[in-house]
Design a protein around this motif. Structure first.
Motif, mmCIF file in Angstrom:
data_model
loop_
_atom_site.group_PDB
_atom_site.id
_atom_site.type_symbol
_atom_site.label_atom_id
_atom_site.label_comp_id
_atom_site.label_asym_id
_atom_site.label_seq_id
_atom_site.Cartn_x
_atom_site.Cartn_y
_atom_site.Cartn_z
ATOM 1 N N GLN A 30 0.832 -1.208 0.000
ATOM 2 C CA GLN A 30 0.000 0.000 0.000
ATOM 3 C C GLN A 30 0.868 1.260 0.000
ATOM 4 O O GLN A 30 0.705 2.171 0.830
ATOM 5 N N LEU A 31 1.788 1.319 -0.964
ATOM 6 C CA LEU A 31 2.718 2.430 -1.082
ATOM 7 C C LEU A 31 2.515 3.145 -2.402
ATOM 8 O O LEU A 31 1.899 2.609 -3.334
ATOM 9 N N GLU A 32 3.095 4.336 -2.493
ATOM 10 C CA GLU A 32 3.169 5.034 -3.768
ATOM 11 C C GLU A 32 4.641 5.307 -4.054
ATOM 12 O O GLU A 32 5.255 6.176 -3.431
ATOM 13 N N LEU A 33 5.209 4.514 -4.950
ATOM 14 C CA LEU A 33 6.616 4.654 -5.345
ATOM 15 C C LEU A 33 6.625 5.040 -6.819
ATOM 16 O O LEU A 33 6.535 4.185 -7.698
ATOM 17 N N VAL A 34 6.725 6.323 -7.078
ATOM 18 C CA VAL A 34 6.431 6.832 -8.416
ATOM 19 C C VAL A 34 7.523 6.523 -9.433
ATOM 20 O O VAL A 34 7.263 6.499 -10.641
ATOM 21 N N ASP A 35 8.755 6.289 -8.968
ATOM 22 C CA ASP A 35 9.847 6.076 -9.912
ATOM 23 C C ASP A 35 10.952 5.265 -9.247
ATOM 24 O O ASP A 35 10.828 4.870 -8.073
ATOM 25 N N TYR A 36 12.047 5.054 -9.986
ATOM 26 C CA TYR A 36 13.132 4.247 -9.426
ATOM 27 C C TYR A 36 13.766 4.891 -8.200
ATOM 28 O O TYR A 36 14.030 4.185 -7.206
ATOM 29 N N PRO A 37 14.069 6.200 -8.206
ATOM 30 C CA PRO A 37 14.645 6.785 -6.987
ATOM 31 C C PRO A 37 13.791 6.533 -5.744
ATOM 32 O O PRO A 37 14.329 6.275 -4.659
ATOM 33 N N ALA A 38 12.478 6.604 -5.901
ATOM 34 C CA ALA A 38 11.600 6.336 -4.752
ATOM 35 C C ALA A 38 11.686 4.872 -4.333
ATOM 36 O O ALA A 38 11.716 4.551 -3.132
ATOM 37 N N LEU A 39 11.722 3.968 -5.308
ATOM 38 C CA LEU A 39 11.849 2.540 -5.007
ATOM 39 C C LEU A 39 13.177 2.252 -4.323
ATOM 40 O O LEU A 39 13.245 1.493 -3.346
ATOM 41 N N HIS A 40 14.251 2.873 -4.818
ATOM 42 C CA HIS A 40 15.574 2.650 -4.231
ATOM 43 C C HIS A 40 15.619 3.168 -2.795
ATOM 44 O O HIS A 40 16.139 2.483 -1.891
#
Length: 651
Positions: A30-40
């Motif tokens: 239940q997250l919002e990870l909009v791009d790779y930097p956010a995922l990292h």
């Protein structure tokens, strides 16, 4: 600011496994990870949740489930990953059992052998039974003195299926280099070839192998693969150690069994280069290696069951261990044993076309050599399946990036990757969802808290400094072999910045979120107190057409240090005053006056490790008249003589 050389389309991003994993994490947590930097960033801050997600996403099979994901999670070293868990590495590489090609082994002379996943499993089952009958149990070491071919992969899988520890050297290692490595780990079984071919030459290993066997008293069995020496006989070695020919030692068939071992149980023993002393034996754990390779292959390389993976490597380099893990995502591996330039410079391009290779890995040196040879594969080869090109071994210069997109293929993800033997994986590498910028590694790996620090331990951006990793990761080595109290291990990685992994690379974080590697820290030049990475010089010298390759080291001079540059030139080219001036002019114009060498001289060859890396430290020792401690770690130790007592360096 330069523009990216390649940007993935929205469709390609959406189809990538990296983006699929991002969406998986978003939905599951239940997250919002909009791009790779956010995922990292999430993967660093929520390490336990992230690594559990990797295990779940790739359906890692724990024979015994872990009691936790991470204990003592801020300690480095000292963190414990997946305590209580047991699993088997080989089981995960052999999950696919159908008729899809698993291995394609190609020799320099063109001989080709192919094995399906079902056939590979049958060979592993047969060899496993034979090794067990030979007394191999969990924790024993099985070593290989082998080329990069199918028998080596079968050997590794059979050994690790039993919980044994695998270690390998390629047949171009010198006798002492092999003994310095295997002598420390005391293998019970050695798998070795009787001969091999390189650059058109047949090389008989009989005498070298006898010398090696005589210095490995722990051996209880030699399994001899005739390979290019068809007339080899077990009788040649039986007086030293009980010997069986490969084809007589086992019969393929049946199903392999898999011995479950703890998450941190030793899987591989790899070795430091050994150019400054006896090589360190770096022990890598079972679960950490598996998770890290699944992440790197499946997400960062976007490798899947329909892909064909190739990496130009020998069994003496960690890229071989990385390559074979492609089996864990169901890919087809192409193994090549021989010179990449035999019979001509485009040999590996021929392989891409013939085998439909979709992910091609090589060294920066090979890409530079292709460019110097004037090769234009986009005009001469059908490369439609090629989607990713990987480069490592040394930094790939921006001009190398531009050459790939101009002359090989415009629509591919060119990923310069960097990590090493120390972690049997990468700190920074490629990413199918990010653009490619010239000279840059696309990103830090998921779960890897990579930063660049100055000498005071402060993080810096857009400045050169030490590459560090500030938080634990599962593929950190278990330790060094026979380093009971961990003192040597601590000194190697944690003495510089306590509690932080200092990798020994001189690097820079870029505004694009990527990294630039400027060379090894121990080879950094320091004229007038200004720190210069050797790669900064090499990428300029590569622009000079007459120069095939170069090496730069610091020479102590009049209370300071000056830069000296040795160049290997094209056949028929002489280093005259005009060429010297042109080299200096190119360096000055594209770097700074500080980068310009005080002395330039020509050599016939440049010394390298057996994995192809130039050895600045050994050359630096030689020009100062100091002994190089372990020349057997070099592929061409005779090349050091070109640097001894050079008149150009006396004034």
């Amino acid at each position: 600011m330069s523009a990216p050389l390649w940007t993935p389309t929205p469709d390609r991003i959406a189809a990538s496994r990296m983006d699929g994993f991002r969406r998986y994490v978003e939905q599951r947590h239940q997250l919002e990870l909009v791009d790779y930097p956010a995922l990292h960033a999430w993967s660093i801050e929520q390490r336990s949740v992230f690594w559990q997600a990797i295990a779940d996403y790739f359906e890692v099979r724990f024979t015994t489930p872990p009691t936790d994901v991470l204990l003592n999670g801020e300690a480095m070293p000292g963190a414990q990953w997946f305590p209580g868990a047991t699993l088997n590495f080989a089981e995960h590489l052999l999950r696919r059992r159908d008729d899809h090609p698993a291995l394609v082994a190609i020799a320099e002379d063109g001989h080709r052998e192919q094995f399906s996943y079902a056939e590979l499993s049958a060979h592993v089952a047969g060899l496993q039974r034979a090794l067990r009958e030979a007394g191999v149990v969990a924790g024993d070491r099985v070593a290989a003195f082998m080329p990069n071919t199918w028998q080596t992969v079968v050997g590794m899988l059979a050994a690790t299926s039993l919980g044994a520890v695998w270690s390998s050297c390629s047949p171009d290692f010198g006798t002492q280099g092999v003994v310095d490595r295997f002598g420390q780990i005391e293998p019970k079984v050695l798998i070795a070839c009787a001969g091999y071919q390189y650059a058109g030459k047949q090389i008989d290993l009989t005498d070298k192998l006898k010398d090696i066997l005589a210095q490995l008293p722990s051996l209880e069995r030699l399994v001899l693969v005739p390979y290019t020496h068809a007339e080899a006989s077990s009788a040649d070695f039986a007086s030293v150690v009980p010997t069986s020919l490969w084809q007589d030692f086992y019969q393929p068939g049946g199903e392999p069994e898999f011995v479950a071992v703890p998450f941190g149980h030793p899987l591989y023993i790899l070795y430091s280069s050994g150019t400054t002393g006896v090589p360190k034996c770096i022990v890598h754990g079972t679960g950490g290696t598996l998770l890290q390779h699944l992440k790197e292959h499946g997400l960062h390389t976007d490798l899947g069951p329909e892909d064909t993976l190739f990496y130009f490597t020998t069994c003496g380099w960690m890229m071989w261990n990385w390559l074979v893990s492609g089996l864990a995502v169901g890919a087809t591996l192409v193994l090549y044993d021989g010179s990449p330039f035999e019979p001509q410079a485009q040999r590996l391009m021929d392989l891409i076309e013939a085998e439909g290779i979709s992910v091609f890995g090589t060294s920066a040196r090979y890409i530079a050599a292709l460019e110097k040879a004037g090769c234009k594969p986009r005009e001469t080869h059908q490369l439609s399946r090629l989607k990713t090109l990987l480069s490592t071994g040394s930094p790939l210069a921006p001009e190398g990036f531009e050459y790939v997109y101009r002359e090989i293929k415009a629509d591919l993800c060119l990923s310069s990757i960097s990590g090493g033997t120390d972690i049997v994986s990468c700190f920074a590498l490629g990413n199918p969802v990010l653009p490619v910028w010239p000279g840059e590694l696309q990103c830090a790996g998921l779960g890897m808290a990579v930063e660049v620090w100055d000498e005071q331990g402060k993080r810096v951006y857009g400045e050169k400094g030490q590459l560090v990793c500030t938080r634990p990761f599962p593929s950190m080595p278990v330790g060094f072999w026979r380093d009971e109290h961990g003192s040597r291990f601590h000194k190697a990685y944690f003495a510089r910045f306590p509690g932080v992994w200092a990798h020994g690379d001189y690097a820079e974080e870029t505004p694009n979120g990527g990294l630039i590697i400027h060379g090894r820290s121990d080879a950094v030049l320091n004229p007038g107190g200004v720190r210069i990475g050797t790669a900064e010089i090499y990428r300029q010298v590569e622009k000079v057409d007459e120069v095939l390759e170069s090496i730069a080291v610091g020479q102590h001079w009049q209370g300071d240090e000056r830069i000296v540059l040795a160049v290997r030139l094209r056949d028929g080219v002489m280093l005259d005053a005009a060429l010297e001036q042109r080299i200096r002019r190119v360096i000055r114009a594209n770097a700074t006056p500080r980068h310009v060498p005080a002395r330039i001289f020509a050599v016939a060859d440049i010394p390298r490790t057996v994995s192809g890396k130039i050895v600045e430290v050994a050359v630096r020792e030689t020009i100062h008249g100091r002994p190089v401690k372990n020349t057997d770690a070099l592929a061409n130790p005779e090349a050091l003589e070109y640097f001894r007592d050079r008149p150009e360096l006396a004034s």
